[in-house]
Design an enzyme around this catalytic site. Structure first.
Site, PDB file in Angstrom:
ATOM      1  CD  GLU A   1      62.992  35.435  43.868  1.00  0.00           C
ATOM      2  OE1 GLU A   1      63.250  36.349  44.662  1.00  0.00           O
ATOM      3  OE2 GLU A   1      63.731  35.141  42.928  1.00  0.00           O
TER       4      GLU A   1
ATOM      5  CE  LYS B   1      70.790  35.651  40.853  1.00  0.00           C
ATOM      6  NZ  LYS B   1      70.114  36.020  39.586  1.00  0.00           N
TER       7      LYS B   1
HETATM    8  C1  2PG Z   1      67.424  37.560  40.047  1.00  0.00           C
HETATM    9  C2  2PG Z   1      66.927  36.258  40.614  1.00  0.00           C
HETATM   10  C3  2PG Z   1      66.403  36.400  42.002  1.00  0.00           C
HETATM   11  P1  2PG Z   1      66.333  34.333  38.965  1.00  0.00           P
HETATM   12  O1  2PG Z   1      67.170  37.898  38.888  1.00  0.00           O
HETATM   13  O2  2PG Z   1      68.150  38.262  40.722  1.00  0.00           O
HETATM   14  O3  2PG Z   1      65.368  37.365  42.093  1.00  0.00           O
HETATM   15  O4  2PG Z   1      65.970  35.674  39.772  1.00  0.00           O
HETATM   16  O5  2PG Z   1      66.807  33.340  39.928  1.00  0.00           O
HETATM   17  O6  2PG Z   1      65.051  33.931  38.276  1.00  0.00           O
HETATM   18  O7  2PG Z   1      67.401  34.728  37.982  1.00  0.00           O
HETATM   19 MG    MG Z   2      68.452  39.779  39.049  1.00  0.00          MG
END
Ligand code: 2PG
Ligand code: MG
Length: 425
Positions: A204, A336
């Site tokens: 990231e 998300k």
């Molecule tokens: C998280 C995300 C972003 P990933 O765990 O919050 O850092 O990671 O998209 O790999 O789940």
């Molecule tokens: Mg996370």
């Protein structure tokens, strides 16, 4: 508003060079919308499932089946819907898929479609996305959480903790929060080069952390905040994403760096010592997704001092957020879009968080694209906070820069969500 006339899906590539789904929608009135699915690496087991092809090509991660499903089933089912009917369209997508985890048509196909519809509706209304979703509500730009070091699944487990982030707690505008973070990021890189531990950047954009302990990472982070001219804990606080599901299961946690195997109580003790020693203001997934008792105990012990964020633990699911709130687990929810799988379910999760007094943080994934929708949604939904990774690499900077444009634009939000949005209770 007018009806959806054309739907087209294609394969594009994400920030890790892996295939992902992009959907374009055109309405009868000629408005256009484009949605792109992001992809996580540290995924919660209760997230909407991505549909990946398997097989040898691209490590099994191709998305041609998901794209074929959009052409064969989703596109015909969308025709006739007015583009403004987001909730009805999302409900149709869920029914059409027919599985609890969206595994038949794929959460990646569904979220790209759902987002494309939303974008097309905003376009047809002639409004920026944030303003379209805000309606008449007065909204504020979100307080950013920005990664300085990447670890865990994003840096081959070089350190156990996944995200070492900062929050510019004394910033009074979005632009100022970014300025402050830019200085911290710059000084962190300098300090790492001086110590001989600079090894490029992780997934990231955060510095790849060649540290010998999780504590060393936090020591260097505090030193970086000071070197940038800020007072740790006053101007700039630390936010951690422990992403504990990656190294914990069944109440046992295996920390590779510390060479330690801890049970839930010992893990909580360790985190409480970190909170005492470092200017930590937010901790995400401190315990694993299956450790509800641990999450409740940790919230009881630390919830009045720091924000405790559920990511893998809550997976942007309104029912899980309500259940956690009734038991006193966490005081904030990560939001998300692709964990939920549709815009409407994502919004329902955010509303559930707000209804229960939880803070909410709209978040990108580790696999991202040039898409900047989440900045608009964090603003227009008045989420309060936004997490999109580090302060480098254009899939991240495109989003921070979009926030600057929103703040600077003709039709401005009502202001900036200052540090008071951080949960404590
Ligand atoms: C998280 C995300 C972003 P990933 O765990 O919050 O850092 O990671 O998209 O790999 O789940
Ligand atoms: Mg996370």
């Amino acid at each position: 508003m007018s009806r959806i006339e054309a739907v087209h899906a294609r394969r594009i590539w994400d920030s890790r060079g892996r295939p992902t789904v992009e959907v374009d929608i055109v309405t009868e009135a000629g408005a256009r919308g484009r949605g792109i699915a992001p992809a996580g690496a540290s995924r919660g087991s209760r997230e909407a499932m991505e549909l990946r092809d398997g097989g040898a090509a691209f490590d099994g991660k191709d998305v041609m089946t998901a794209i074929a499903g959009i052409g064969r089933e989703i596109a015909p089912a969308l025709s006739g819907f007015d583009v403004s009917e987001q909730a009805a369209i999302d409900a149709m997508l869920i029914t059409l898929d027919g599985t609890a985890d969206k595994s038949r048509l794929g959460g990646n196909a569904l979220i790209a479609t759902s987002l494309a519809v939303l974008h097309a509706a905003a376009h047809e209304a002639g409004l920026p996305l944030w303003r379209y979703v805000a309606g008449d509500e007065a909204v504020r730009l979100p307080l950013p959480q920005i990664q300085i070091f990447g670890g865990g699944a994003h840096a081959e487990r070089r350190v156990d903790v996944q995200d070492f982030m900062v929050i510019a707690t004394s910033a009074t505008s979005f632009a100022q929060a970014l300025e402050m973070t830019a200085e911290v990021y710059l000084h962190a890189g300098k300090l790492m080069r001086k110590r001989g531990v600079a090894q490029g950047v992780a997934d990231e954009g955060g510095w790849w952390p060649a540290f010998s302990s999780n504590e060393e990472a936090m020591d260097v982070l505090v030193a970086s905040i000071e070197a940038a001219g800020f007072v740790p804990g006053v101007d700039v606080g630390i936010a951690l994403d422990i992403a504990a599901s990656e190294f914990g299961k069944g109440g046992q946690y295996t920390l590779g760096l510390d060479n330690a195997r801890l049970d839930t109580d010992a893990m909580i003790e360790k985190l409480l010592r970190w909170i005492e020693r470092y200017p930590i203001v937010s901790i995400e997934d401190p315990l694993s997704e299956d450790d509800e008792a641990g999450m409740i105990a940790f919230t009881r012990a630390a919830g009045s001092k720091v924000q405790i964020v559920g990511d893998d633990f809550l997976v942007t699911n309104a029912a899980l957020i309500e259940a956690a709130a009734s038991k006193g687990a966490c005081n904030a929810a990560l939001i998300k879009l692709n964990q939920a799988g549709t815009v409407t379910e994502t919004l329902a999760a955010l509303r559930a968080a707000k209804a229960h007094g939880y803070a909410s943080i709209v978040s990108a994934r580790s696999g991202e694209t040039e898409d900047v929708a989440i900045v608009h949604l964090a603003t227009g939904w008045n989420a309060g906070q936004l997490k999109v990774g580090s302060f480098a690499r254009s899939e991240r900077m495109a989003k921070w820069n979009e926030g600057i444009r929103i703040e600077d634009g003709g039709e401005r939000p009502a202001g900036f969500a200052c540090a008071s949005v951080l949960a404590r209770r």
